[in-house]
Design a protein around this motif. Structure first.
Motif, PDB file in Angstrom:
ATOM      1  N   ALA A  10       0.825  -0.989   0.209  1.00 28.47           N
ATOM      2  CA  ALA A  10      -0.052   0.128  -0.085  1.00 28.47           C
ATOM      3  C   ALA A  10       0.551   1.249  -0.153  1.00 28.47           C
ATOM      4  CB  ALA A  10      -0.964  -0.039   0.787  1.00 28.47           C
ATOM      5  N   PHE A  11       2.216   1.423   0.051  1.00 31.05           N
ATOM      6  CA  PHE A  11       2.694   2.263  -0.357  1.00 31.05           C
ATOM      7  C   PHE A  11       3.231   2.769  -1.347  1.00 31.05           C
ATOM      8  CE2 PHE A  11       6.989   1.275   3.001  1.00 31.05           C
ATOM      9  CZ  PHE A  11       5.545   0.528   3.998  1.00 31.05           C
ATOM     10  N   PRO A  12       2.661   4.232  -1.229  1.00 25.52           N
ATOM     11  CA  PRO A  12       2.247   4.266  -2.992  1.00 25.52           C
ATOM     12  C   PRO A  12       4.169   4.669  -3.433  1.00 25.52           C
ATOM     13  CG  PRO A  12       2.828   6.465  -1.035  1.00 25.52           C
ATOM     14  CD  PRO A  12       3.112   5.397  -0.424  1.00 25.52           C
ATOM     15  N   GLU A  13       5.404   4.193  -3.133  1.00 27.38           N
ATOM     16  CA  GLU A  13       6.122   4.149  -4.121  1.00 27.38           C
ATOM     17  C   GLU A  13       5.871   2.151  -4.269  1.00 27.38           C
ATOM     18  OE1 GLU A  13       6.545   5.466  -1.207  1.00 27.38           O
ATOM     19  OE2 GLU A  13       8.127   7.066  -0.528  1.00 27.38           O
ATOM     20  N   VAL A  14       5.273   2.004  -3.609  1.00 28.22           N
ATOM     21  CA  VAL A  14       6.110   0.300  -3.978  1.00 28.22           C
ATOM     22  C   VAL A  14       4.446   0.392  -5.086  1.00 28.22           C
ATOM     23  CG1 VAL A  14       5.680  -2.318  -2.901  1.00 28.22           C
ATOM     24  CG2 VAL A  14       6.797  -0.415  -1.793  1.00 28.22           C
ATOM     25  N   GLN A  15       5.478  -1.346  -5.888  1.00 25.74           N
ATOM     26  CA  GLN A  15       4.974  -1.836  -7.044  1.00 25.74           C
ATOM     27  C   GLN A  15       4.789  -2.839  -6.562  1.00 25.74           C
ATOM     28  OE1 GLN A  15       6.725  -1.023 -10.957  1.00 25.74           O
ATOM     29  NE2 GLN A  15       6.731  -3.401 -11.365  1.00 25.74           N
ATOM     30  N   SER A  16       5.531  -3.758  -5.839  1.00 18.11           N
ATOM     31  CA  SER A  16       4.957  -5.347  -5.306  1.00 18.11           C
ATOM     32  C   SER A  16       6.238  -5.418  -4.488  1.00 18.11           C
ATOM     33  CB  SER A  16       5.322  -6.193  -6.639  1.00 18.11           C
ATOM     34  OG  SER A  16       6.480  -6.026  -6.821  1.00 18.11           O
ATOM     35  N   ALA A  27      13.993 -16.589   5.587  1.00 17.58           N
ATOM     36  CA  ALA A  27      12.603 -15.365   5.057  1.00 17.58           C
ATOM     37  C   ALA A  27      12.519 -14.258   4.965  1.00 17.58           C
ATOM     38  CB  ALA A  27      11.286 -16.319   5.953  1.00 17.58           C
ATOM     39  N   SER A  28      12.328 -13.512   3.541  1.00 21.68           N
ATOM     40  CA  SER A  28      12.549 -12.097   3.372  1.00 21.68           C
ATOM     41  C   SER A  28      10.868 -11.753   2.387  1.00 21.68           C
ATOM     42  CB  SER A  28      13.984 -11.822   2.768  1.00 21.68           C
ATOM     43  OG  SER A  28      13.730 -12.759   1.647  1.00 21.68           O
ATOM     44  N   ILE A  29      10.769  -9.997   2.370  1.00 23.61           N
ATOM     45  CA  ILE A  29       9.774  -9.808   1.487  1.00 23.61           C
ATOM     46  C   ILE A  29      11.059  -8.771   0.755  1.00 23.61           C
ATOM     47  CG2 ILE A  29       7.749  -7.704   0.977  1.00 23.61           C
ATOM     48  CD1 ILE A  29       7.231  -9.024   4.063  1.00 23.61           C
ATOM     49  N   GLU A  30      10.452  -9.336  -0.450  1.00 23.63           N
ATOM     50  CA  GLU A  30      11.737  -8.350  -1.527  1.00 23.63           C
ATOM     51  C   GLU A  30      10.316  -7.232  -2.555  1.00 23.63           C
ATOM     52  OE1 GLU A  30      13.962 -12.256  -3.211  1.00 23.63           O
ATOM     53  OE2 GLU A  30      12.798 -11.686  -4.427  1.00 23.63           O
ATOM     54  N   VAL A  31      11.227  -6.212  -2.304  1.00 27.44           N
ATOM     55  CA  VAL A  31      10.333  -5.135  -2.663  1.00 27.44           C
ATOM     56  C   VAL A  31      10.864  -4.810  -3.612  1.00 27.44           C
ATOM     57  CG1 VAL A  31       9.291  -2.732  -1.791  1.00 27.44           C
ATOM     58  CG2 VAL A  31       9.154  -4.462  -0.240  1.00 27.44           C
ATOM     59  N   ARG A  32       9.457  -3.699  -4.931  1.00 31.94           N
ATOM     60  CA  ARG A  32      10.167  -3.748  -5.988  1.00 31.94           C
ATOM     61  C   ARG A  32       9.465  -2.318  -5.899  1.00 31.94           C
ATOM     62  NH1 ARG A  32      11.976  -5.678 -10.402  1.00 31.94           N
ATOM     63  NH2 ARG A  32      12.475  -8.104  -9.440  1.00 31.94           N
ATOM     64  N   LEU A  33      10.302  -1.251  -6.228  1.00 28.29           N
ATOM     65  CA  LEU A  33       9.818  -0.153  -6.660  1.00 28.29           C
ATOM     66  C   LEU A  33       8.921   0.364  -8.050  1.00 28.29           C
ATOM     67  CD1 LEU A  33      11.862   2.656  -4.436  1.00 28.29           C
ATOM     68  CD2 LEU A  33       9.780   0.902  -3.274  1.00 28.29           C
ATOM     69  N   LYS A  34       7.745   1.589  -7.937  1.00 31.04           N
ATOM     70  CA  LYS A  34       7.427   2.080  -9.242  1.00 31.04           C
ATOM     71  C   LYS A  34       8.688   2.778  -9.611  1.00 31.04           C
ATOM     72  CE  LYS A  34       2.629   2.323  -7.525  1.00 31.04           C
ATOM     73  NZ  LYS A  34       1.755   3.526  -6.723  1.00 31.04           N
ATOM     74  N   PRO A  35       8.527   2.699 -11.128  1.00 30.10           N
ATOM     75  CA  PRO A  35       9.233   3.481 -12.027  1.00 30.10           C
ATOM     76  C   PRO A  35      10.066   4.997 -11.413  1.00 30.10           C
ATOM     77  CG  PRO A  35       7.965   1.981 -13.397  1.00 30.10           C
ATOM     78  CD  PRO A  35       7.115   1.426 -11.939  1.00 30.10           C
ATOM     79  N   ARG A  36       8.547   5.525 -11.017  1.00 38.24           N
ATOM     80  CA  ARG A  36       9.349   6.496 -11.398  1.00 38.24           C
ATOM     81  C   ARG A  36      10.383   6.761  -9.625  1.00 38.24           C
ATOM     82  NH1 ARG A  36       4.379   6.556 -10.487  1.00 38.24           N
ATOM     83  NH2 ARG A  36       2.541   8.006  -8.922  1.00 38.24           N
ATOM     84  N   PHE A  37       9.790   6.562  -8.986  1.00 40.71           N
ATOM     85  CA  PHE A  37      10.464   6.160  -7.642  1.00 40.71           C
ATOM     86  C   PHE A  37      11.527   5.235  -7.257  1.00 40.71           C
ATOM     87  CE2 PHE A  37       6.141   6.307  -6.391  1.00 40.71           C
ATOM     88  CZ  PHE A  37       6.152   8.219  -6.238  1.00 40.71           C
ATOM     89  N   ARG A  38      12.482   4.780  -8.565  1.00 38.57           N
ATOM     90  CA  ARG A  38      13.667   3.822  -7.941  1.00 38.57           C
ATOM     91  C   ARG A  38      14.832   4.769  -8.135  1.00 38.57           C
ATOM     92  NH1 ARG A  38      11.736   0.121 -12.647  1.00 38.57           N
ATOM     93  NH2 ARG A  38       9.896  -0.632 -11.881  1.00 38.57           N
ATOM     94  N   ALA A  61      17.490   7.002  -5.542  1.00 36.87           N
ATOM     95  CA  ALA A  61      17.887   7.032  -4.086  1.00 36.87           C
ATOM     96  C   ALA A  61      17.844   7.305  -3.206  1.00 36.87           C
ATOM     97  CB  ALA A  61      19.540   7.795  -4.227  1.00 36.87           C
ATOM     98  N   GLU A  62      16.972   8.881  -3.265  1.00 36.15           N
ATOM     99  CA  GLU A  62      16.391   9.461  -1.965  1.00 36.15           C
ATOM    100  C   GLU A  62      14.606   8.395  -2.251  1.00 36.15           C
ATOM    101  OE1 GLU A  62      13.281  13.325  -0.984  1.00 36.15           O
ATOM    102  OE2 GLU A  62      14.999  13.246  -3.176  1.00 36.15           O
ATOM    103  N   HIS A  63      14.013   7.561  -2.773  1.00 38.55           N
ATOM    104  CA  HIS A  63      13.358   6.858  -2.510  1.00 38.55           C
ATOM    105  C   HIS A  63      13.333   6.150  -1.693  1.00 38.55           C
ATOM    106  CE1 HIS A  63      10.973  10.221  -5.188  1.00 38.55           C
ATOM    107  NE2 HIS A  63       9.857  10.006  -4.316  1.00 38.55           N
ATOM    108  N   VAL A  64      14.653   4.823  -2.610  1.00 39.84           N
ATOM    109  CA  VAL A  64      14.817   3.753  -2.040  1.00 39.84           C
ATOM    110  C   VAL A  64      15.337   3.911  -0.098  1.00 39.84           C
ATOM    111  CG1 VAL A  64      16.830   1.707  -2.232  1.00 39.84           C
ATOM    112  CG2 VAL A  64      15.952   3.001  -4.139  1.00 39.84           C
TER     113      VAL A  64
END
Lengths: 285, 231
Positions: free
Chosen positions: A78-84, A118-129, A131-134
C-alpha cells in the motif's frame, strides 16, 4: 489550385538541383540529430532496464508468524512508492539458491539446517527508483518489528542516479548543439534558394506584389523541404538502426511519436528558416 | 497626376542626385525625360515608384504622397503604375503570357479573368501569336513589348519607361516608340526617360531635361529651342 501552392511547387520544378540539395542538407543535418536521438533513446532504455532491478530486500527474524508477514506484505504494497512486495520463505530462498548458485550445489545439498532467512522483496514503481526514495522506503521497512535487516545496493542506486543525471545533461547539451548546427545549415540552404530567386522577387515587387504575397510561397516551400528532409532523416536513421541491430547490438528505434517529432522539427526549421531568410531579404531591398 | 515640389535626393554616400526639382505632369500627357547618363532621370522615376526614399520636398503620384508612404502601401502605388526598363526584366522561365499574367496575379486578380485580360494586352502590343514563347525565343523588341504588355495589364494611369529603347536596334526602337505613342493616344500618361534625341525630335511632346540633378529645361515652361543642349 491556390497560387501560393502552385508557386511553391513550381519552385521545385524550376530549380530541381537546388531543391534536392536543400532537402538532402536538411535530411543529413536531421540525420545527425536523429542518430544522437537513437543513442539517447537506447541509453534511456538501458538505464530503465537497470533501474528495473532496483530492489529492496527486508530479511525477517526467524520464527515470524506467517499472519504478521501477510499483513505486512499488504501494508508494504500500500506504500505509494511500491509496485510489488513478495514474500520469499526460507524454503523457497534455499531452492532459489540451489538453482542459481550451481557452483555451490554440493554445499547446499549437504546442509542439515536451512541457514537462509525468509524475506520480503520490494520492488518500487519506475518513477521512485532513485536513491532518495529507495532510502526512504528502506527506512520504513526497518520500522517493522520482525524485520531483521534491510538490504539494497545503496552505492549502486546512487551511481545509477548520477549516471542518469549525466546522461540527461549531456543529452540536452549535445542535442541542442546538433540542433543549432542543423538550423544554421538549413538556414543557409534556404538563403541560397532565396538569393537564386532575388531577380524574381525584385520583379514581383515592381509589379506591386505585397511582401506577404512574396513570402508565402517561400514559407510553404521551406516547410515542404523541411518535411521531406525530416522524412529522409527518419529513413536514414532506420537504416542505421537496422545495421546496428544486425551487426552490433540489440537496439531500440524511435517510437512513432518520436519519429513524427523529427519530421515536425524539420518542417518547423524549414518554415522558420525560410521566414528568416525571406524576411531579411525583403528588408534589405 | 505626378507632381514634384522642391524635391531633393541625396546619394547614400553624400552628394545630391536631385537638386530642387519641381514639375507637374498632367493626366494623359507624354513627357520625355532627357539628360546625360547620371543626370538624374532614373532617380526621378525611382522616386515616382517609391523605389528610393525622398530626401526632402514633396512627390505626389496619383493621389499618393510618396514621401510619406508607409512601406506596406508601396505595392498599392505600384499597381497604379506601369514600369518598363531598358533590360526588360522578364522572368526567363515563364512564357510571355505567364510573365504578363504574373503582374495580374500578384494583385489578387481572379484567375478566371486572367486569360482574356492577358490576351487583350498581348494583342495591343502586337504579340498575340507569341504568348507561348519564352523570353529567350523572342527578339529584343518583342521582349520589350512583353514588358510593356505586363506594365499595361493592370490598366495604369501612368506608364514609366526608363530608357525603353536603350537595348534595341533602330527598327525595334521605332516600333516600341510607336507603341508607346499609341498607348498615350488611348489616354495613358507616358513618362519616358531617354537620351535618344532623334526620338525626342520626332514627336511634338513635352521635354524635361536634367543636368547633374537639376531641372535645366522644361518645354512647357521655357522658351522653345531648336535643339536640346545634350547630345
Amino acid at each position: 489550385m491556390n497560387l501560393t501552392i502552385r508557386e511553391a511547387l513550381l519552385a521545385f520544378r524550376r530549380a530541381p538541383l537546388l531543391s534536392a540539395l536543400s532537402v538532402t542538407t536538411i535530411a543529413f543535418s536531421l540525420f545527425v540529430v536523429g542518430l544522437f536521438g537513437l543513442v539517447a533513446v537506447n541509453l534511456q532504455d538501458a538505464l530503465r532496464g537497470v533501474a528495473e532491478r532496483v530492489e529492496i530486500v527486508a530479511y525477517l527474524l526467524p520464527g515470524t508468524p506467517i499472519e504478521s508477514i501477510t499483513l505486512a506484505e499488504k501494508d508494504i504494497e500500500a506504500f505509494p512508492e511500491v509496485q510489488s512486495a513478495v514474500y520469499v520463505s526460507e524454503d523457497s530462498a534455499l531452492a532459489r539458491a540451489r538453482a542459481e548458485l550451481v557452483e555451490f550445489r554440493d554445499v547446499l545439498q549437504e546442509l542439515e539446517r536451512n541457514p537462509l532467512p525468509a524475506s520480503i522483496e520490494v520492488r518500487l514503481k519506475p518513477r521512485f527508483r532513485d536513491a532518495e526514495h529507495v532510502n526512504d522506503v528502506a527506512e520504513r521497512l526497518r520500522g517493522f518489528g520482525f524485520v531483521d535487516d534491510v538490504r539494497f545496493g545503496r552505492d549502486w542506486v546512487e551511481k545509477l542516479d548520477r549516471l542518469r543525471q549525466i546522461a540527461a545533461a549531456v543529452g540536452l547539451v549535445v542535442g541542442a548543439a546538433f540542433a543549432v548546427v542543423a538550423i544554421i545549415i538549413i538556414g543557409t540552404t534556404i538563403r541560397m534558394a532565396v538569393l537564386q530567386r532575388s531577380r524574381e522577387i525584385a520583379i514581383m515587387r515592381l509589379v506591386g506584389a505585397t511582401n506577404d504575397f512574396i513570402r508565402r510561397p517561400f514559407l510553404l516551400q521551406g516547410a515542404i523541404k523541411g518535411m521531406l528532409g525530416g522524412l529522409v532523416a527518419v529513413g536514414l536513421s532506420y537504416a542505421a538502426y537496422s545495421l546496428i541491430n544486425r551487426w552490433l547490438i540489440q537496439a531500440a528505434f524511435f517510437s512513432h511519436a518520436q519519429a513524427l517529432a523529427i519530421v515536425g522539427f524539420g518542417t518547423l526549421i524549414g518554415l522558420f528558416g525560410s521566414a528568416a531568410s525571406v524576411g531579411r531579404h525583403l528588408r534589405r531591398v | 497626376m505626378i507632381k514634384f515640389t522642391n524635391v531633393f535626393k541625396a546619394f547614400p554616400k553624400g552628394g545630391l542626385a536631385l537638386k530642387d526639382v519641381s514639375f507637374h505632369i498632367a493626366k494623359g500627357e507624354f513627357v520625355f525625360l532627357t539628360g546625360h547618363s547620371g543626370a538624374g532621370k532614373s532617380t526621378v522615376l525611382k522616386l515616382v515608384y517609391a523605389d528610393e526614399p525622398v530626401t526632402s520636398g514633396e512627390v505626389r503620384v496619383s493621389g499618393f504622397n510618396v514621401a510619406e508612404l508607409r512601406p506596406r502601401d508601396v505595392p498599392m502605388l505600384r499597381r497604379r503604375l506601369g514600369i518598363v526598363f531598358q533590360d526588360f526584366r522578364l522572368l526567363e522561365d515563364r512564357t510571355a503570357e505567364e510573365n504578363v499574367a504574373f503582374a495580374l496575379e500578384v494583385t489578387g486578380a481572379r484567375r478566371s479573368s486572367l486569360p482574356a485580360r492577358v490576351m487583350r494586352v498581348l494583342t495591343q502590343v502586337g504579340l498575340a501569336a507569341k504568348g507561348q514563347a519564352y523570353p529567350r525565343e523572342l527578339s529584343g523588341g518583342e521582349q520589350q513589348r512583353v514588358a510593356i504588355a505586363r506594365a499595361l495589364v493592370n490598366e495604369p494611369s501612368v506608364l514609366l519607361a526608363d530608357e525603353p529603347t536603350g537595348n534595341l536596334d533602330e527598327r525595334a526602337t521605332r516600333g516600341v516608340f510607336q507603341l508607346l505613342r499609341d498607348i498615350n493616344a488611348s489616354g495613358t500618361a507616358v513618362v519616358m526617360a531617354t537620351h535618344d534625341l532623334d526620338l525626342v525630335r520626332q514627336a511634338p511632346y513635352r521635354v524635361i531635361e536634367l543636368q547633374e540633378g537639376a531641372l535645366v529645361y522644361d518645354s512647357s515652361v521655357d522658351e522653345p529651342r531648336d535643339q536640346a543642349a545634350t547630345p
